[in-house]
Design a protein around this motif. Structure first.
Motif, PDB file in Angstrom:
ATOM      1  N   ASN A   7       0.771   9.213   6.802  1.00 51.39           N
ATOM      2  CA  ASN A   7      -0.602   8.717   6.718  1.00 51.39           C
ATOM      3  C   ASN A   7      -0.536   7.248   6.336  1.00 51.39           C
ATOM      4  N   ASP A  66      -2.980   3.581   5.548  1.00 52.39           N
ATOM      5  CA  ASP A  66      -4.293   3.041   5.208  1.00 52.39           C
ATOM      6  C   ASP A  66      -4.520   1.740   5.965  1.00 52.39           C
ATOM      7  N   THR A  67      -5.761   1.339   6.092  1.00 52.86           N
ATOM      8  CA  THR A  67      -6.109   0.086   6.747  1.00 52.86           C
ATOM      9  C   THR A  67      -5.390  -1.073   6.056  1.00 52.86           C
ATOM     10  N   SER A  91      -7.182   3.486   9.089  1.00 55.51           N
ATOM     11  CA  SER A  91      -6.471   4.616   8.482  1.00 55.51           C
ATOM     12  C   SER A  91      -6.191   5.660   9.553  1.00 55.51           C
ATOM     13  N   ASN A 101      -7.115  11.823   1.977  1.00 54.17           N
ATOM     14  CA  ASN A 101      -5.878  11.102   2.293  1.00 54.17           C
ATOM     15  C   ASN A 101      -4.850  11.216   1.173  1.00 54.17           C
TER      16      ASN A 101
END
Length: 151
Positions: A140, A142-143, A90, A10
């Motif tokens: 992208n 992320d959680t 994610s 990532n």
């Protein structure tokens, strides 16, 4: 013999070291991040009975809260001041379905997030007006990352 590898996950780089020792094989993995290093060691003894020993340094990285993927019931006031729509996992933003200033209702699709080769509809968990969109298509996430702010 020690071998070093650079692994990218990532967009973040990690340096990994693997070491092999004689009859016993020992793999030592060190993952370095700018904030916290994490170390994991695994030993496997050769012979008729194999033993495995694994030790890991306790993780000191903060855990992110679990975010429900289904919307909660709308608030009784009808609007939500300062509500945020966060990434439940994610992934990559495939499509944004709303614009800033647009009114959204409870359960309305606001964007599509691809995670693990699956498209996930992200919905508004409260009614409101889109105050700010913090992501763009192709990003992208992320959680737990804030993607959209509502007013």
């Amino acid at each position: 013999m020690i071998r070093k590898f650079v692994v990218r996950v990532n967009g973040k780089e990690y340096v990994v070291e693997v070491e092999e020792l004689g009859a016993q094989v020992q793999q030592s993995v060190q993952v370095s991040q700018p904030t916290q290093p994490v170390q994991s060691t695994q030993q496997v003894a050769a012979g008729p009975t194999q033993q495995m020993q694994r030790t890991s340094a306790p993780s000191t990285t903060p855990t992110t809260p679990t975010v429900p993927t289904t919307p909660t019931a709308p608030s009784s006031s009808g609007t939500s001041a300062g509500a945020k729509i966060v990434a439940p996992m994610s992934g990559v933003i495939l499509k944004i379905l709303v614009g800033e200033g647009q009114k959204v209702e409870y359960g309305q699709k606001v964007l599509i997030l691809e995670a693990m080769k699956m498209e996930n509809d992200i919905v508004a968990d409260k009614p409101g007006v889109i105050k700010k969109i913090l992501v763009k298509e192709g990003d992208n996430v992320d959680t737990g990352q804030i993607m959209i702010e509502l007013e």
